[in-house]
Enzyme design. Structure first.
Site, PDB file in Angstrom:
ATOM      1  N   GLU A 125       0.868  -1.183   0.000  1.00 36.85           N
ATOM      2  CA  GLU A 125       0.000   0.000   0.000  1.00 36.85           C
ATOM      3  C   GLU A 125       0.898   1.224   0.000  1.00 36.85           C
ATOM      4  O   GLU A 125       2.034   1.165   0.462  1.00 36.85           O
ATOM      5  CB  GLU A 125      -0.862   0.056   1.275  1.00 36.85           C
ATOM      6  CG  GLU A 125      -1.839  -1.061   1.440  1.00 36.85           C
ATOM      7  CD  GLU A 125      -2.419  -1.067   2.854  1.00 36.85           C
ATOM      8  OE1 GLU A 125      -2.963  -0.025   3.267  1.00 36.85           O
ATOM      9  OE2 GLU A 125      -2.302  -2.081   3.537  1.00 36.85           O
ATOM     10  N   LYS A 156       2.384   4.509   1.487  1.00 37.41           N
ATOM     11  CA  LYS A 156       2.557   4.998   2.861  1.00 37.41           C
ATOM     12  C   LYS A 156       2.217   6.479   2.865  1.00 37.41           C
ATOM     13  O   LYS A 156       2.912   7.281   2.256  1.00 37.41           O
ATOM     14  CB  LYS A 156       4.004   4.773   3.314  1.00 37.41           C
ATOM     15  CG  LYS A 156       4.248   5.139   4.744  1.00 37.41           C
ATOM     16  CD  LYS A 156       5.669   4.821   5.157  1.00 37.41           C
ATOM     17  CE  LYS A 156       5.903   5.064   6.636  1.00 37.41           C
ATOM     18  NZ  LYS A 156       5.141   6.114   7.252  1.00 37.41           N
ATOM     19  N   ARG A 165      -1.075   8.357  12.286  1.00 43.00           N
ATOM     20  CA  ARG A 165      -1.729   7.069  12.479  1.00 43.00           C
ATOM     21  C   ARG A 165      -2.855   7.242  13.487  1.00 43.00           C
ATOM     22  O   ARG A 165      -2.655   7.831  14.553  1.00 43.00           O
ATOM     23  CB  ARG A 165      -0.690   6.098  13.035  1.00 43.00           C
ATOM     24  CG  ARG A 165      -1.184   4.682  13.238  1.00 43.00           C
ATOM     25  CD  ARG A 165      -1.115   3.929  11.941  1.00 43.00           C
ATOM     26  NE  ARG A 165      -1.521   2.538  12.109  1.00 43.00           N
ATOM     27  CZ  ARG A 165      -0.690   1.553  12.423  1.00 43.00           C
ATOM     28  NH1 ARG A 165       0.585   1.796  12.629  1.00 43.00           N
ATOM     29  NH2 ARG A 165      -1.130   0.319  12.533  1.00 43.00           N
ATOM     30  N   ARG A 215      -1.922   7.210  17.772  1.00 41.34           N
ATOM     31  CA  ARG A 215      -1.172   5.963  17.824  1.00 41.34           C
ATOM     32  C   ARG A 215      -0.823   5.584  19.267  1.00 41.34           C
ATOM     33  O   ARG A 215      -0.756   4.429  19.625  1.00 41.34           O
ATOM     34  CB  ARG A 215       0.116   6.133  17.021  1.00 41.34           C
ATOM     35  CG  ARG A 215       0.780   4.851  16.655  1.00 41.34           C
ATOM     36  CD  ARG A 215       2.092   5.140  15.991  1.00 41.34           C
ATOM     37  NE  ARG A 215       3.157   5.156  16.974  1.00 41.34           N
ATOM     38  CZ  ARG A 215       4.430   5.408  16.704  1.00 41.34           C
ATOM     39  NH1 ARG A 215       4.782   5.714  15.476  1.00 41.34           N
ATOM     40  NH2 ARG A 215       5.329   5.383  17.638  1.00 41.34           N
ATOM     41  N   GLU A 251      -4.974   6.169   8.459  1.00 41.62           N
ATOM     42  CA  GLU A 251      -4.121   7.347   8.467  1.00 41.62           C
ATOM     43  C   GLU A 251      -5.008   8.581   8.398  1.00 41.62           C
ATOM     44  O   GLU A 251      -5.887   8.673   7.532  1.00 41.62           O
ATOM     45  CB  GLU A 251      -3.184   7.300   7.247  1.00 41.62           C
ATOM     46  CG  GLU A 251      -2.012   8.242   7.324  1.00 41.62           C
ATOM     47  CD  GLU A 251      -0.859   7.674   8.172  1.00 41.62           C
ATOM     48  OE1 GLU A 251      -0.963   6.526   8.648  1.00 41.62           O
ATOM     49  OE2 GLU A 251       0.131   8.402   8.356  1.00 41.62           O
ATOM     50  N   LYS A 279       8.040  -0.777   6.461  1.00 38.44           N
ATOM     51  CA  LYS A 279       7.865   0.500   5.763  1.00 38.44           C
ATOM     52  C   LYS A 279       9.064   0.676   4.838  1.00 38.44           C
ATOM     53  O   LYS A 279      10.206   0.425   5.220  1.00 38.44           O
ATOM     54  CB  LYS A 279       7.695   1.664   6.731  1.00 38.44           C
ATOM     55  CG  LYS A 279       8.681   1.752   7.860  1.00 38.44           C
ATOM     56  CD  LYS A 279       8.263   2.836   8.845  1.00 38.44           C
ATOM     57  CE  LYS A 279       9.155   2.783  10.073  1.00 38.44           C
ATOM     58  NZ  LYS A 279       8.690   3.617  11.156  1.00 38.44           N
TER      59      LYS A 279
END
Lengths: 333, 525
Positions: B225, B227, B232, B247, B273, B395
């Site tokens: 996906e 980023k 978050r 987060r 996000e 990531k």
């Protein structure tokens, strides 16, 4: 109201007594200097002749070198300098510190240098002397400065040491006066453990001991293996707590003892995890109390927050003026 | 009150997270009820009433302080509560025997608005300087000692050796001063009934991908996906109520009312996000920043910076815990959930096809627009695991932009780096002048840090308090993720996530980059 005395006044060299031909704590080299105490912004090098208490002379010999023309005095001893009567009176600031009482043609002026009224086992307490003009410092001259009792702050340090057996305490203190006062206060409260000293503090502590101030078991930290120290108290100059030197004591608790620690933002700027509000200067209540005690109709205000104190003195009905004296570090303590 | 005042005192000079946790947990263990519960309430922003501090102090200060001296003091101290606490000369006309936080607050609770100043006056007369400061900060509702709600809960969990997740789970069922919570934690009562309200679950985090990770999976085992460069968030909703968490688990619902409204009637716990999306396009991070850390949000802010959630995972599908399912199964659930619920201000994070790693790399290296930071790679077989488990999510940040800048200021670090200069400001050339363009705190090894520190000590030309001005001689190759226009910086630009990439001991300062080059890299949306 009688006119202000003009026989003592500031000039570019410092505070000058005209008939006496001498200066008090001058900022530039002069022929004759009377020194209130040994801090470096008051006791400077280069004068032709010095007059100070015997303890202050010992401090100057250590810091300015032994080869100056020093003359010592006891407290309360009377000196006549060109017709001006001069006496040194305890100021309670550090060991040997004095107010200088000047009398000329029936007028009395007291130049107090730096002073405090609170507990200090290392020096003679402040003595108020009635006078016509009282010259006061203004380092902490704002009503927010009301220092905690020093023994209470020292007790906080002892508790913190007991609570953190795995971390050292690095306490930043000025080397002359503050360091020895804190050590003496710790001893008064039964803290008998070794107190370790940064190299810059060693000679001054030895001098205090030689002059009769008992400090107990104090040792240069250079004698210890820094890596094995745990739960110990190390005293150092304020700048050293965040210096590379400090790294060898591991994750130490940094502490700083100063009247400025009253204000949290100042403590944070200092990076002091354990700020101790211990000052060798008069706080606001002490300034006002002293002005009452000396009964002086006229007050001259020097280094610090003159504007607030001059305003307050006007409210109290006193004649007040700010003396613009150069060369004093009003932020240092 | 003494105990709470001492806690504030210690917290205000404690910079380390672990130190704060230690101070807080011993406070929670040792302080009496209900004071510790009230402290927990103010730390978690759950104080039941707000106190009209400004109005009351305007009434009170002239009674007790000369206005000129107050102003001089306020200017020096820089904080109203602290100034009042310190300038106050106690003259107690009424003695209060019980000076617990709770007893003091009780005096205010039954009072009429016009009596508030009198009561505060008596309270301040009965306290010492630290107590006065603590009371004023408490009544003001914001302690400002660097403790988030999540940190306070974590400390509470540590104090009693429980998982912070359990505290979160029961949290919403509790009200200040949290008697039931403390009774349960001390083993003297039942676990509070969690009931129906939404709460936070720990999120799953990714590792930065490293070269030797690639050999551990094949393209078909990986979902990719984009980023997104936002923050978050977790949305938890029960069909009647929704909450938005950061987060770290801080409740940020009040800051983003449109998201709460959009999800209020949905059911589940979603991961995604938070972004700003205007006219269908994702906006750069600094626009989102305009909306963060606000207690209230104006209609204008909402219109200017509309919030949007890009969903990429599901933890609870209605009441079913789906965290043990594979990524693929959860993704299917997420897609079905989205089709069913259709919340506004939200969409699904789309999957990027992974035909081969070569094709993926080509896509990764050429895409640099609209708030994309790089790619996320997730194992299709992985369950949703709390924390940062190894080998599941990766990531893959796009290659950073780099610039050669010149070191101009340095400052000492904090905590572990306390004795070293580890905080660097660097500049680029604007004509013959160096203008500061950013600040970096990391990106170097410990050995490099020592070298930098040495350079700074030897090349200091001036000092302003803790800041050293350094001879402009050392070139730092600075890496960063993006550049935005900014009116907060003199240079007019702000780097996103700058870090020291390389120290160019070899390069003359005159050959460092120009400001106009940096301006040319500004994201154009």
């Amino acid at each position: 109201m009688p006119p202000s005395p003009s026989w003592l006044h500031p000039n570019p060299n410092g505070l000058f007594c005209e008939p006496g031909g001498f200066y008090i704590d001058p900022a530039r080299p002069v022929s004759r200097a009377l020194i209130t105490h040994g801090h470096s912004d008051h006791a400077r090098s280069g004068h032709d002749a010095y007059l100070a208490t015997s303890e202050t002379v010992e401090v100057m010999k250590l810091r300015l070198g032994p080869n100056h023309n020093y003359q010592s005095t006891r407290y309360h001893e009377t000196h006549n300098i060109n017709g001006v009567t001069v006496r040194f009176i305890p100021a309670g600031h550090i060991l040997g510190s004095a107010q200088i009482l000047l009398e000329w043609q029936g007028q009395r002026i007291v130049a107090s240098g730096d002073y405090k009224r609170s507990l200090d086992p290392t020096c003679a307490p402040f003595e108020p002397v009635a006078c016509d003009v009282f010259i006061t410092e203004a380092t902490f001259a704002l009503p927010v400065f009301c220092h905690e009792p020093a023994d209470k702050e020292v007790a906080r340090l002892i508790i913190s040491i007991a609570q953190n057996p795995d971390r050292n305490h690095l306490l930043g203190v000025y080397g002359l006066g503050k360091a020895q006062r804190i050590i003496a206060l710790l001893r008064q409260q039964g803290f008998t453990h070794t107190i370790w000293l940064h190299g810059a503090l060693v000679e001054l502590c030895k001098l205090y001991e030689r002059l009769g101030v008992k400090l107990g078991d104090v040792r240069p930290v250079s004698e210890a293996d820094a890596k094995t120290l745990k739960g110990e108290l190390v005293l150092c100059p304020p700048s050293a707590t965040h210096d590379r030197w400090a790294a060898k004591f591991g994750n130490a608790i940094t502490s700083f003892a100063s009247g400025w620690m009253r204000v949290r933002a100042r403590a944070r700027q200092r990076g002091a995890e354990l700020p101790l509000i211990i000052s060798d200067h008069a706080d606001w209540p002490q300034l006002l109390q002293t002005i009452e005690d000396v009964e002086a109709p006229e007050i001259w205000v020097t280094h610090g927050r003159e504007d607030a104190l001059v305003h307050q003195l006007a409210l109290m009905g006193r004649k007040a003026r700010a003396l613009a004296l150069i060369g004093f570090e009003d932020e240092a303590e | 009150m003494d105990r709470f005042a001492e806690l504030l005192n210690r917290l205000s000079t404690c910079a380390e997270r672990n130190g704060k946790l230690k101070l807080l947990s011993s406070y929670f263990r040792e302080a009496p009820d209900p004071d510790r519960g009230l402290a927990l309430a103010v730390l978690t922003d759950n104080l039941p009433v707000s106190f009209p501090m400004r109005r009351v102090l305007a009434d009170l200060i002239p009674r007790r302080a000369d206005p000129v001296l107050y102003k001089l003091s306020r200017d020096y101290v820089g904080d109203t509560a602290e100034t009042v606490a310190l300038i106050w000369k106690p003259e107690p006309r009424v003695r209060w025997n019980d000076l617990s936080l709770n007893a003091i607050l009780t005096h205010f609770q039954s009072a009429k608005p016009k009596d508030m100043a009198d009561i505060l006056e008596t309270a301040l007369d009965n306290l010492d300087a630290n107590g006065r400061f603590a009371l004023l900060k408490f009544l003001g509702g914001a302690l400002r000692v660097g403790v988030s709600a999540r940190l306070a809960k974590t400390a509470l969990a540590q104090a009693y050796g429980v998982d912070v997740g359990i505290i979160e789970e029961v949290w919403h069922a509790l009200t200040p001063p949290y008697a039931a919570l403390f009774t349960w934690l001390e083993g003297a009562g039942p676990k509070p009934d969690a009931g129906e309200a939404p709460f936070y679950r720990p999120v799953m985090l990714a590792h930065a991908i490293e070269d030797n990770d690639w050999q551990n999976f094949a393209p078909h085992e990986i979902a990719a996906e984009w980023k997104w460069d936002g923050i978050r968030v977790q949305i938890a909703s029960t069909g009647t109520e929704a909450k938005l968490f950061s987060r770290q688990g801080d409740d940020i619902s009040a800051t983003f009312p449109e998201i709460i409204q959009a999800f209020a009637k949905t059911r589940g716990v979603l991961d995604g996000e938070l972004l700003v999306r205007r006219d269908g396009a994702i906006q750069p991070f600094n626009q989102l920043q305009q909306r963060l850390n606000r207690k209230t949000v104006t209609a204008k802010m909402r219109a200017q910076y509309p919030a949007h959630v890009r969903l990429y995972d599901i933890l609870y599908d209605d009441k079913t815990d789906v965290r043990a399912l594979t990524f693929d199964a959860r993704r299917q659930r997420l897609e079905n959930w989205f089709t069913r619920e259709q919340p506004a201000y939200a969409d699904l994070s789309s999957l990027v096809p992974v035909e081969s790693f070569e094709a993926l790399r080509a896509l990764w290296s050429t895409t640099r627009h609209e708030g994309i930071e790089g790619l996320m790679l997730k194992r299709r077989a992985s369950p949703y695991l709390a924390g940062r488990p190894k080998g599941h999510w990766f990531k893959w940040k796009r290659a950073p932009l780099t610039m050669d800048c010149v070191l101009i200021y340095a400052q000492r670090g904090a905590g572990r780096r306390a004795s070293l200069h580890s905080d660097f400001t660097f500049g680029c050339w604007k004509g013959a002048e160096l203008v500061p363009v950013g600040k970096a705190y990391f990106g170097f090894t410990d050995a490099e840090l020592k070298q930098l520190d040495k350079f700074i000590r030897e090349n200091t030309v001036e000092r302003f308090g803790p800041v050293r001005v350094v001879k402009p001689e050392l070139v730092l190759e600075v890496a960063f993720d993006a550049v935005n226009a900014s009116n907060r910086h003199k240079s007019g630009v702000a780097m996103r996530f700058p870090r020291i990439h390389r120290i160019r001991w070899d390069k003359p300062a005159q050959e460092a980059d120009k400001l106009e080059t940096l301006i040319g890299l500004i994201d154009k949306n």
